[in-house]
Design an enzyme around this catalytic site. Structure first.
Site, PDB file in Angstrom:
ATOM      1  N   TYR A  71      15.827  52.406 -28.147  1.00 60.09           N
ATOM      2  CA  TYR A  71      16.200  51.461 -27.088  1.00 60.09           C
ATOM      3  C   TYR A  71      15.685  51.920 -25.724  1.00 60.09           C
ATOM      4  O   TYR A  71      15.329  51.099 -24.887  1.00 60.09           O
ATOM      5  CB  TYR A  71      17.712  51.221 -27.077  1.00 60.09           C
ATOM      6  CG  TYR A  71      18.101  50.172 -28.102  1.00 60.09           C
ATOM      7  CD1 TYR A  71      17.927  48.815 -27.830  1.00 60.09           C
ATOM      8  CD2 TYR A  71      18.552  50.532 -29.352  1.00 60.09           C
ATOM      9  CE1 TYR A  71      18.232  47.853 -28.778  1.00 60.09           C
ATOM     10  CE2 TYR A  71      18.863  49.576 -30.314  1.00 60.09           C
ATOM     11  CZ  TYR A  71      18.702  48.237 -30.021  1.00 60.09           C
ATOM     12  OH  TYR A  71      18.977  47.283 -30.951  1.00 60.09           O
ATOM     13  N   GLN A 105      18.308  34.389 -27.167  1.00 60.54           N
ATOM     14  CA  GLN A 105      18.605  35.489 -28.092  1.00 60.54           C
ATOM     15  C   GLN A 105      18.011  36.782 -27.547  1.00 60.54           C
ATOM     16  O   GLN A 105      18.200  37.842 -28.128  1.00 60.54           O
ATOM     17  CB  GLN A 105      17.972  35.209 -29.465  1.00 60.54           C
ATOM     18  CG  GLN A 105      18.518  33.973 -30.124  1.00 60.54           C
ATOM     19  CD  GLN A 105      17.632  33.558 -31.291  1.00 60.54           C
ATOM     20  OE1 GLN A 105      17.777  34.040 -32.408  1.00 60.54           O
ATOM     21  NE2 GLN A 105      16.692  32.671 -31.035  1.00 60.54           N
ATOM     22  N   VAL A 107      17.279  40.014 -25.232  1.00 66.80           N
ATOM     23  CA  VAL A 107      18.130  40.956 -24.504  1.00 66.80           C
ATOM     24  C   VAL A 107      17.389  41.499 -23.278  1.00 66.80           C
ATOM     25  O   VAL A 107      17.859  42.410 -22.617  1.00 66.80           O
ATOM     26  CB  VAL A 107      18.566  42.127 -25.426  1.00 66.80           C
ATOM     27  CG1 VAL A 107      19.427  41.613 -26.580  1.00 66.80           C
ATOM     28  CG2 VAL A 107      17.364  42.907 -25.968  1.00 66.80           C
ATOM     29  N   ASP A 108      16.206  40.915 -22.976  1.00 71.03           N
ATOM     30  CA  ASP A 108      15.343  41.517 -21.955  1.00 71.03           C
ATOM     31  C   ASP A 108      15.661  41.097 -20.518  1.00 71.03           C
ATOM     32  O   ASP A 108      15.121  41.658 -19.563  1.00 71.03           O
ATOM     33  CB  ASP A 108      13.861  41.228 -22.274  1.00 71.03           C
ATOM     34  CG  ASP A 108      13.554  39.731 -22.411  1.00 71.03           C
ATOM     35  OD1 ASP A 108      14.202  38.899 -21.756  1.00 71.03           O
ATOM     36  OD2 ASP A 108      12.624  39.398 -23.194  1.00 71.03           O
ATOM     37  N   HIS A 123      22.758  37.621 -27.507  1.00 66.86           N
ATOM     38  CA  HIS A 123      22.640  38.933 -28.151  1.00 66.86           C
ATOM     39  C   HIS A 123      22.789  40.091 -27.167  1.00 66.86           C
ATOM     40  O   HIS A 123      22.405  41.214 -27.470  1.00 66.86           O
ATOM     41  CB  HIS A 123      21.305  39.024 -28.904  1.00 66.86           C
ATOM     42  CG  HIS A 123      21.234  38.087 -30.082  1.00 66.86           C
ATOM     43  ND1 HIS A 123      20.091  37.840 -30.799  1.00 66.86           N
ATOM     44  CD2 HIS A 123      22.198  37.332 -30.681  1.00 66.86           C
ATOM     45  CE1 HIS A 123      20.344  36.974 -31.768  1.00 66.86           C
ATOM     46  NE2 HIS A 123      21.609  36.640 -31.714  1.00 66.86           N
ATOM     47  N   CYS A 131      30.255  51.870 -24.507  1.00 66.33           N
ATOM     48  CA  CYS A 131      30.492  52.990 -25.419  1.00 66.33           C
ATOM     49  C   CYS A 131      30.742  52.460 -26.820  1.00 66.33           C
ATOM     50  O   CYS A 131      31.201  51.332 -27.007  1.00 66.33           O
ATOM     51  CB  CYS A 131      31.587  53.916 -24.912  1.00 66.33           C
ATOM     52  SG  CYS A 131      33.238  53.281 -25.106  1.00 66.33           S
ATOM     53  N   SER A 193      11.967  32.473 -34.495  1.00 59.40           N
ATOM     54  CA  SER A 193      11.648  32.283 -35.915  1.00 59.40           C
ATOM     55  C   SER A 193      12.788  31.567 -36.631  1.00 59.40           C
ATOM     56  O   SER A 193      12.646  31.197 -37.789  1.00 59.40           O
ATOM     57  CB  SER A 193      11.377  33.636 -36.577  1.00 59.40           C
ATOM     58  OG  SER A 193      12.513  34.465 -36.432  1.00 59.40           O
ATOM     59  N   ASN A 217       6.367  26.513 -30.656  1.00 62.84           N
ATOM     60  CA  ASN A 217       6.105  27.746 -31.398  1.00 62.84           C
ATOM     61  C   ASN A 217       4.708  27.619 -32.004  1.00 62.84           C
ATOM     62  O   ASN A 217       4.383  26.570 -32.553  1.00 62.84           O
ATOM     63  CB  ASN A 217       7.163  27.904 -32.522  1.00 62.84           C
ATOM     64  CG  ASN A 217       7.213  29.303 -33.091  1.00 62.84           C
ATOM     65  OD1 ASN A 217       6.188  29.923 -33.361  1.00 62.84           O
ATOM     66  ND2 ASN A 217       8.422  29.804 -33.274  1.00 62.84           N
ATOM     67  N   PRO A 218       3.890  28.661 -31.930  1.00 66.76           N
ATOM     68  CA  PRO A 218       2.572  28.557 -32.571  1.00 66.76           C
ATOM     69  C   PRO A 218       2.672  28.499 -34.103  1.00 66.76           C
ATOM     70  O   PRO A 218       1.726  28.087 -34.762  1.00 66.76           O
ATOM     71  CB  PRO A 218       1.834  29.831 -32.127  1.00 66.76           C
ATOM     72  CG  PRO A 218       2.784  30.649 -31.338  1.00 66.76           C
ATOM     73  CD  PRO A 218       4.087  29.924 -31.206  1.00 66.76           C
TER      74      PRO A 218
END
Ligand code: APR
Length: 247
Positions: A71, A105, A107-108, A123, A131, A193, A217-218
């Site tokens: 992470y 979705q 987390v960035d 997410h 913790c 996906s 979506n490609p």
């Protein structure tokens, strides 16, 4: 279903007529920011690990240092990344339609950095830490050589504030996302996906409730056959085009 690389006029009209647009994004929208999609082959040091085997409570119990280091590596990648035209176009689209609920979705945190408001981060957020034992949310922790560091409140190990496989989604976020999927009149599924539930069920709830649906979506996904409009291309290319035509 209508699969194409250009934006159909009917879609522009549908967006103009919508009172509430809900959007679900996945790793694909951040691909053009250089953040690898979750299921993409990993590179370098991490190539031999399957992300799905690192993103579980069991993996953390087994080898907390490995999971923490993975992470940390992803956090550093994301730190260097910038929102791309896809993220920015969604933030602009929210100013055009009467109501837009953005569910991600990812987390960035790139939607938030692109100035999207009230993002539902299903997410979690990789930049936050909590913790392992008690879920104490922390901004910082005392300097130490321990990897992972320990919680200053209860001394248990620290972990990223993300949802791992086998864990529940944050209840309020999920509830708000479900409400939006059921109430919207247009649902866009972008760069996912659609394999991981419950997020992948949201577009289908929108279908059941009679909303118009769009996939960007490609690649084909399990959702494709349910969609009214399928745009084959990248989010960074198609969303700015969509925005231009909306204006
Ligand atoms: N624009 C749009 N879509 C793209 C792009 C792009 N530039 N590049 C790739 N894609 C599509 C891929 O075709 C794929 O369908 O994005 C999708 C990415 O899929 P995944 O890597 O499976 O990511 P996601 O759907 O977000 O995964 C869901 O699963 O692993 C867990 O918690 C993790 O949030 C993640 C969740």
């Amino acid at each position: 279903m209508n699969s194409q690389t250009e934006i159909p006029k009917e879609l522009i009209q549908t967006i103009h007529e919508a009172d509430h647009v809900a959007v679900l994004t996945g790793a694909g929208i951040s691909a053009e920011s250089g953040v690898p999609t979750f299921r993409e082959a990993q590179t370098g040091l991490w190539a031999k690990y399957d992300p799905q085997e690192l993103a579980t409570p069991q993996a953390f119990r087994r080898n907390p240092k490995l999971v923490w280091d993975w992470y940390s590596w992803r956090r550093a990648l994301i730190h260097k990344a910038e929102p791309n035209p896809g993220h920015l176009a969604l933030a602009e689209m929210a100013k055009i339609v009467p109501k837009l609920t953005l569910i991600t979705q990812n987390v960035d945190g790139l939607h938030q950095r692109a100035s999207s408001q009230d993002v539902i981060a299903l997410h979690g957020n990789i930049m936050e830490t909590k913790c392992f034992a008690n879920g104490h949310l922390l901004d910082s922790w005392p300097e130490s050589d321990d990897v992972p560091p320990h919680c200053p409140i209860c001394n248990s190990l620290l972990r990223p504030n993300v949802v791992w496989f086998g864990e529940n989604l944050p209840a309020y976020a999920l509830q708000t996302a479900v409400q939006a999927a059921q109430a919207c009149d247009l649902f866009l599924s972008i760069g996912t996906s659609a394999l991981v539930h419950p997020a992948a069920s949201l577009p289908l709830m929108a279908v059941e409730n009679g909303a118009a649906t769009v996939e960007i979506n490609p690649q084909e996904t399990p959702l494709t056959r349910w969609m009214d409009f399928v745009l084959r291309g990248t989010a960074g290319e198609l969303l700015p085009k969509l925005l231009t035509q909306l204006r």
